[in-house]
Enzyme design. Structure first.
Site, PDB file in Angstrom:
ATOM      1  N   LYS A  22       0.834  -1.196   0.000  1.00 19.60           N
ATOM      2  CA  LYS A  22       0.000   0.000   0.000  1.00 19.60           C
ATOM      3  C   LYS A  22       0.870   1.247   0.000  1.00 19.60           C
ATOM      4  O   LYS A  22       1.913   1.303   0.653  1.00 19.60           O
ATOM      5  CB  LYS A  22      -0.932   0.003   1.226  1.00 19.60           C
ATOM      6  CG  LYS A  22      -1.967  -1.110   1.188  1.00 19.60           C
ATOM      7  CD  LYS A  22      -2.952  -0.873   0.052  1.00 19.60           C
ATOM      8  CE  LYS A  22      -3.878  -2.050  -0.189  1.00 19.60           C
ATOM      9  NZ  LYS A  22      -3.244  -3.156  -0.913  1.00 19.60           N
ATOM     10  N   ASP A  23       0.403   2.261  -0.714  1.00 14.91           N
ATOM     11  CA  ASP A  23       1.126   3.514  -0.908  1.00 14.91           C
ATOM     12  C   ASP A  23       1.366   4.212   0.429  1.00 14.91           C
ATOM     13  O   ASP A  23       0.519   4.200   1.319  1.00 14.91           O
ATOM     14  CB  ASP A  23       0.296   4.412  -1.829  1.00 14.91           C
ATOM     15  CG  ASP A  23       1.105   5.528  -2.458  1.00 14.91           C
ATOM     16  OD1 ASP A  23       2.137   5.905  -1.885  1.00 14.91           O
ATOM     17  OD2 ASP A  23       0.701   6.016  -3.525  1.00 14.91           O
TER      18      ASP A  23
END
Length: 400
Positions: free
Chosen positions: A71-72
């Protein structure tokens, strides 16, 4: 794909909380077993940053923590991780900056990459007129009906946007080209002053000067260059590239070639051609379609879609009209499926990927907060797809 719509412009990711993403697990924990599954909400942290913080707080190895997706960092995200050798109470008692544990339940196996059904997004587009939200519903409806181009996102290709070229050099066994791209190929548009000077020195053959100029934090580049200076053999130096990185670079090559096929077929990603290899969305299975007409209704119903190549030596190839775009992508990179048998110490079998994906549970809203007006776009995508590709269809600018 939606060329008739000029877009609303705007900007995303101005603040981490403007980009919300929540994993949809492939299965729920059963309540028993040696691993503790927990849902974690984090902000401003990558998945690896999260794992390091949790492992440090619990005094365990990061290898004991599993995850289903990356996830960013520049986002507000919720994802499930698995932790071995701890209790639910220990996990729920964690108090870490920018991290909140939402629940913890036992399960029998470690969470592995890809154990996901999809991701749910809610993304604020800023620097727009909130009343433009009314313009987006017809476009979103069209994307739901016809599909969103299933491009790989730009993060696949690295900061210098050339990971795929490095991957091609690996597959072709061209160690000289691999070192040129890794240590040289100076580009003022992509390299800061220190890296630019080091790369320029390598390009002109001044290896000692290049070594002097490479920043200390560029450990991998310095190790590879030191070996090259010592042996003057590109093959010896390239062996220092770790297998994990080699796999990432070859994956970027596959992604670029797939993207080229999507781009060439952008007007027909919702249309089967004779000779197509079709993708079944309910199972991920592929099958040959010698004649497209009998399968037209299933394609229109989004049960099946045309597919593109993730090139490898066992890749199932289409025939007739459908193979032409793929063959042109192979030719541009000077590669063919059998080349992937000799990708260093590992072989790449290859697979197929749908040219389009269908957004689900879509919604639009508009509002004004302390940071100004915004439009929020919410939707669910299958795992492995990129939200920014859908946003690009709505915004039509480089900020998506």
């Amino acid at each position: 794909m939606t060329t008739h719509f000029s877009g609303i412009g705007g900007a995303i990711k101005q603040r981490p909380e403007d980009f919300f993403v929540q994993e949809i697990p492939a299965y729920d924990p059963c309540g028993q077993g040696e691993h503790v599954y927990c849902e974690v909400q984090k902000v401003g942290l990558s998945t690896f940053d999260l794992i390091d913080r949790v492992a440090g707080a619990l005094k365990i190895s990061p290898r004991d923590i599993g995850y289903a997706g990356l996830k960013d960092a520049q986002a507000l995200t919720r994802q499930v991780i698995s932790i071995a050798g701890v209790t639910e109470e220990q996990v729920m008692a964690l108090h870490l900056p920018d991290v909140q544990i939402l629940w913890a339940v036992r399960h029998g196996n470690k969470l592995r990459l890809g154990h996901l059904a999809g991701n749910r997004f809610a993304i604020k587009i800023r620097e727009v007129n909130p009343t433009d939200v009314v313009k987006l519903q017809p476009v979103l409806d069209e994307l739901t009906r016809r599909g969103v181009p299933n491009y790989f996102g730009e993060q696949r290709f690295g900061r210098r946007e050339n990971n795929h070229l490095l991957g091609a050099a690996i597959i072709r066994g061209d160690d000289t080209e691999l070192l040129r791209l890794l240590l040289g190929d100076a580009d003022p548009a992509r390299d800061d002053a220190k890296h630019l000077a080091a790369r320029r020195a390598f390009d002109r053959g001044d290896l000692d000067e290049s070594m002097r100029l490479w920043p200390r934090q560029a450990g991998m580049e310095r190790r590879i260059l030191a070996r090259f200076i010592k042996t003057r053999k590109a093959s010896d130096a390239s062996r220092l590239i770790e297998e994990k990185l080699r796999r990432l670079l070859v994956s970027a090559l596959q992604s670029e070639m797939f993207n080229q096929v999507v781009a060439e077929r952008i007007g027909s990603i919702d249309t089967l051609l004779d000779g197509e290899i079709a993708w079944k969305h309910d199972s991920g299975a592929c099958f040959a379609v010698p004649v497209a007409e009998p399968e037209k209704a299933r394609c229109e119903a989004f049960e099946i879609s045309p597919s593109g190549p993730l090139l490898g030596y066992r890749l199932l190839l289409p025939e007739g009209e459908a193979i032409k775009a793929e063959q042109r992508a192979f030719d541009r990179m000077r590669l063919k499926p059998e080349d992937f048998r000799r990708a260093g110490d590992f072989k790449v079998k290859g697979s197929r990927r749908p040219l389009r994906i269908q957004p689900r549970e879509t919604s639009l809203s508009a509002g004004v907060d302390e940071h100004g007006g915004h439009i929020t776009v919410a939707f669910t995508l299958p795992t492995g797809s990129y939200a920014t590709v859908l946003l690009r269809e709505l915004m039509k600018n480089s900020d998506a």
